[in-house]
Structures are given as structure tokens and as C-alpha cells.
Design an enzyme around this catalytic site. Structure first.
Site, short mmCIF file in Angstrom:
data_model
loop_
_atom_site.label_atom_id
_atom_site.label_comp_id
_atom_site.label_asym_id
_atom_site.label_seq_id
_atom_site.Cartn_x
_atom_site.Cartn_y
_atom_site.Cartn_z
N SER A 1 0.86 -1.20 0.00
CA SER A 1 0.00 0.00 0.00
C SER A 1 0.88 1.24 0.00
O SER A 1 1.93 1.24 0.65
CB SER A 1 -0.88 0.06 1.25
OG SER A 1 -1.64 1.26 1.26
N ASN B 1 -8.59 -10.20 -2.78
CA ASN B 1 -7.88 -11.22 -3.57
C ASN B 1 -6.99 -12.09 -2.69
O ASN B 1 -6.96 -13.32 -2.84
CB ASN B 1 -7.01 -10.55 -4.64
CG ASN B 1 -7.84 -9.94 -5.76
OD1 ASN B 1 -8.94 -10.40 -6.04
ND2 ASN B 1 -7.32 -8.89 -6.37
N TYR C 1 -6.94 6.35 2.41
CA TYR C 1 -6.07 5.38 3.10
C TYR C 1 -6.79 4.84 4.33
O TYR C 1 -6.89 3.63 4.52
CB TYR C 1 -4.78 6.10 3.51
CG TYR C 1 -3.74 5.24 4.19
CD1 TYR C 1 -3.10 4.21 3.51
CD2 TYR C 1 -3.38 5.48 5.51
CE1 TYR C 1 -2.13 3.44 4.13
CE2 TYR C 1 -2.40 4.72 6.14
CZ TYR C 1 -1.77 3.70 5.44
OH TYR C 1 -0.80 2.95 6.06
N ARG D 1 7.31 11.96 4.13
CA ARG D 1 7.07 11.83 5.56
C ARG D 1 8.10 12.62 6.35
O ARG D 1 9.19 12.93 5.88
CB ARG D 1 7.02 10.36 5.96
CG ARG D 1 5.62 9.86 5.67
CD ARG D 1 5.40 8.49 6.13
NE ARG D 1 6.05 7.56 5.24
CZ ARG D 1 5.88 6.26 5.34
NH1 ARG D 1 5.10 5.75 6.26
NH2 ARG D 1 6.49 5.45 4.51
N1 UDP Z 1 5.33 17.20 8.78
C1 UDP Z 1 6.04 18.38 8.89
N2 UDP Z 1 6.94 18.70 7.90
C2 UDP Z 1 7.20 17.89 6.83
C3 UDP Z 1 6.49 16.67 6.73
C4 UDP Z 1 5.55 16.36 7.73
O1 UDP Z 1 5.85 19.15 9.84
O2 UDP Z 1 8.03 18.27 6.00
C5 UDP Z 1 4.36 16.85 9.85
C6 UDP Z 1 2.98 16.43 9.35
O3 UDP Z 1 2.14 17.54 9.14
C7 UDP Z 1 2.50 15.54 10.49
C8 UDP Z 1 3.80 14.93 11.03
O4 UDP Z 1 4.86 15.75 10.55
O5 UDP Z 1 1.91 16.31 11.51
C9 UDP Z 1 4.02 13.50 10.57
O6 UDP Z 1 3.82 13.46 9.19
P1 UDP Z 1 4.08 12.20 8.28
O7 UDP Z 1 3.82 12.61 6.87
O8 UDP Z 1 5.42 11.66 8.60
O9 UDP Z 1 3.05 11.06 8.70
P2 UDP Z 1 1.62 11.02 9.43
O10 UDP Z 1 1.96 10.60 10.81
O11 UDP Z 1 0.97 12.38 9.41
O12 UDP Z 1 0.87 10.01 8.66
#
Ligand code: UDP
Length: 331
Positions: free
Chosen positions: A79, A103, A149, A190
Site C-alpha cells: 500500500s 484477492n 487510506y 514523511r
Molecule cells: N510534517 C512536517 N513537515 C514535513 C512533513 C511532515 O511538519 O516536511 C508533519 C505532518 O504535518 C504531520 C507529522 O509531521 O503532523 C508527521 O507526518 P508524516 O507525513 O510523517 O506522517 P503522518 O503521521 O501524518 O501520517
């Protein structure tokens, strides 16, 4: 000699999938890795090519899955898992969690295999209960950007449980909280690869919102150990696996600045819609049922992960997206 147990791992070329392949091979299993390479990277499993107990099949599990021979276990880890990925490929995200799971459940039933699904802390949405325990039903916006998701994963849990109650299929459900470590994609959006990538390129670190939102980061080896133990338990209900050591994103940015020694500053960007304000796993069930708890502290895990990102070829830092992904998102 008894034949090796055969395990199918979907999402095998991804971050968690590739670590699972390594672990099951080490434990003496025959591993069949499957991936359509949309967000996975074949380089994550290249070191397994000459391994006789490993095979790789390039396939999208949202289409019918045919697999000859016996099968003992299926671990469904295919995923997109990063918010920016599922914003770019929302339909595929919904399909792999729903049609893909269906599946694989059919395959598991035909082979009398145990099916373990990778669920997520996202089933709790933007939680109103803290920390999150498995009995909490969540606070998800079905039509928001994360809905594709979150709802796919909620449906995945529902259909997997239905196969258990209706067909007697042996199942396991792991709810995975934020996990990090080597083989994450540097540009997957992320927070951890984003901050480390920015530090390595000499850019400012981008905090979304005011940085008061929290996350709890689990090192990959701990996560894999939890999944391995869950599979070998006989527990069919959801189990949270994650590290309860909670931190605000602002504190996290400061930790990365210290770790990398970057002279860059923090800049603030708008908080994406439906971004959960707080997230921390309640792992009492994992402790009780699996005797599991994380062993690797954030400072140790971050050091290993930073060394990994530093060791990548420099051009990786500037690669906008994984190649096989680009063609896919064209309209
Ligand atoms: N985040 C951030 N700056 C970045 C990327 C992410 O401040 O450049 C924040 C995002 O808004 C969230 C947290 O970091 O609050 C974790 O984000 P991630 O995308 O890692 O995964 P999530 O836990 O939100 O699925």
C-alpha cells in the site's frame, strides 16, 4: 528435512516489506516477494536476488493473484503509506486495501494459509482518545484527503475479520504506528526523511502548522519483531505496534537539527487538512499478548537512519520521485 514454510509478502520492495523479507529468510522460510513497484523500490531487495529461498513476482495484488504451490502465511504490506503518496494515487490506495485484500483473502482461504494484514494508526483518524488503545473506534473523515487510506484500511480490517468469522480463516491484524529506519524513501514526504533530506541538502526544515502536533516513532527492527511475534501468536484481534515515546514535531525538528549539525533554520508551512493533532500507541495489549515492547531508543534509531541516508548517492537527495511512480500518476 521438513520443507521450508512458505510465506507471501506483498509490498516486498517497500520499506517494511523488504525488512520482513530479510527477517523471514533469516528465520529459514521460503519467501515469495510481490510488489508492483509503484511506491516500492527494487533496490531494497536486490541483495536477495541470489538467495535460493527468495523469489520475486512483479504483480499488482489489486488484480487476481495466482500462485502455484503451498502457502503457509500471507503478509499483506502492499500500500502507499505516505500522505503525499495517497494524495497522488488515491484510487490505487483504495484498491490495494480493498480489492487487493479481498484477492489475498481468497488466496489464503484456498491455500489454508494464515493472513496477516498491515493496518495502521490511521484507523483512529484524528483521535479524541489519548493514547490510542485498540478498543477506540476512531475519528476518521471518510471524504477528507486521508480518507482514501484510512477507510481502505478500515475496510481491510472489516473484510479480514469477516473471513475469520464466516470462513474460519486464521487472521492477524497489526495496527502500525509511525515507523522509521533505513530504506524509507528519502522523498516520500514523511516527516523524518523530509527533515533529514532537507538537512543534507542544506535547506530549511519545513514544519507544517505550529509543530505542536505529536507523533511517536518506532524503529523498524522493533516493528518487525512485533509483527513476527504476532504472526506466531494465535491472537486474531487488532494489536497496536509502535513506540509510545511521544514527541511534538517541533521538538523532533530540533532533534534532527542537533543530530545532523545543520545550520539551517525551521520554517513554518500550513498544516494539511485532517492532520492528526496527537498520536501515541497504547501498547498494553502487545505487552500482554506478545511480551513485546520496543527496545531501540529514538536517539539510537535516528543515528542509524541518518547514517543510512548519508550513505546514499548524492543524486538521491535531488531525485523528485521514484522512477516507476512517475509514469503512473500521469493523467
Ligand atoms: N510534517 C512536517 N513537515 C514535513 C512533513 C511532515 O511538519 O516536511 C508533519 C505532518 O504535518 C504531520 C507529522 O509531521 O503532523 C508527521 O507526518 P508524516 O507525513 O510523517 O506522517 P503522518 O503521521 O501524518 O501520517
Amino acid at each position: 528435512m521438513t520443507a521450508k514454510k512458505r510465506v507471501l509478502i506483498t509490498g516486498a520492495a517497500g520499506f517494511l516489506g523488504s525488512h520482513l523479507c530479510d527477517r523471514f529468510l533469516q528465520e529459514g522460510y521460503h519467501v515469495i516477494g510481490m510488489d508492483n513497484l509503484i511506491t516500492g523500490d527494487i533496490r531494497n531487495i536486490e541483495h536477495l536476488y541470489n538467495e535460493p529461498a527468495f523469489e520475486f513476482i512483479k504483480h499488482d495484488v489489486s488484480n487476481y493473484v495466482h500462485l502455484p504451490g503451498d502457502l503457509d502465511y500471507i503478509l499483506h504490506f502492499a500500500s502507499p503509506a505516505s500522505p503525499i503518496d495517497y494524495l497522488k494515487i488515491p484510487i490505487q490506495t483504495l484498491k490495494v486495501g480493498s480489492l487487493g485484500t479481498h484477492n489475498l483473502l481468497g488466496l489464503a482461504k484456498a491455500k489454508k494459509a494464515t493472513m496477516l494484514i498491515a493496518s495502521t494508526s490511521e484507523v483512529y483518524g484524528d483521535p479524541t482518545v489519548h493514547p490510542q488503545h485498540e478498543g477506540y473506534y476512531g475519528n476518521v473523515n471518510p471524504i477528507g484527503p486521508r480518507g482514501v487510506y484510512d477507510e481502505a484500511k478500515r475496510f481491510q480490517e472489516a473484510i479480514t475479520m469477516a473471513y475469520h468469522t464466516f470462513h474460519g480463516l486464521d487472521i492477524r491484524i497489526v495496527r502500525i504506528f509511525n515507523t522509521y529506519g533505513p530504506r524509507m524513501r528519502l522523498n516520500d514526504g514523511r516527516v523524518l526523511p523530509a527533515f533529514i533530506g532537507q538537512a543534507l541538502r542544506g535547506e530549511d526544515l519545513t514544519i507544517f502548522g505550529d509543530g505542536s502536533q505529536t507523533r511517536s516513532f518506532c524503529y523498524v527492527d522493533d516493528l518487525i519483531e512485533g509483527v513476527f511475534r504476532l504472526l506466531h501468536s494465535n491472537y486474531v484481534y487488532p494489536v497496536n505496534i509502535g513506540n509510545p515515546d511521544e514527541i511534538t514535531i517541533r521538538e523532533f525538528a530540533e532533534e534532527i537539527i542537533k543530530l545532523t549539525g545543520t545550520a539551517q533554520k525551521i520554517v513554518y508551512k500550513p498544516l494539511p487538512k485532517d492532520d492528526p493533532m496527537q498520536r501515541q500507541p497504547d501498547i498494553s495489549r502487545a505487552r500482554e499478548v506478545l511480551g513485546w515492547e520496543p527496545q531501540v531508543s529514538r536517539s539510537e534509531g535516528l543515528k542509524i537512519t541518518y547514517e543510512y541516508f548519508k550513505s546514499l548517492p548524492r543524486e538521491e537527495l535531488y531525485r523528485k520521485e521514484h522512477n516507476s511512480f512517475e509514469g503512473y500518476i500521469k493523467r
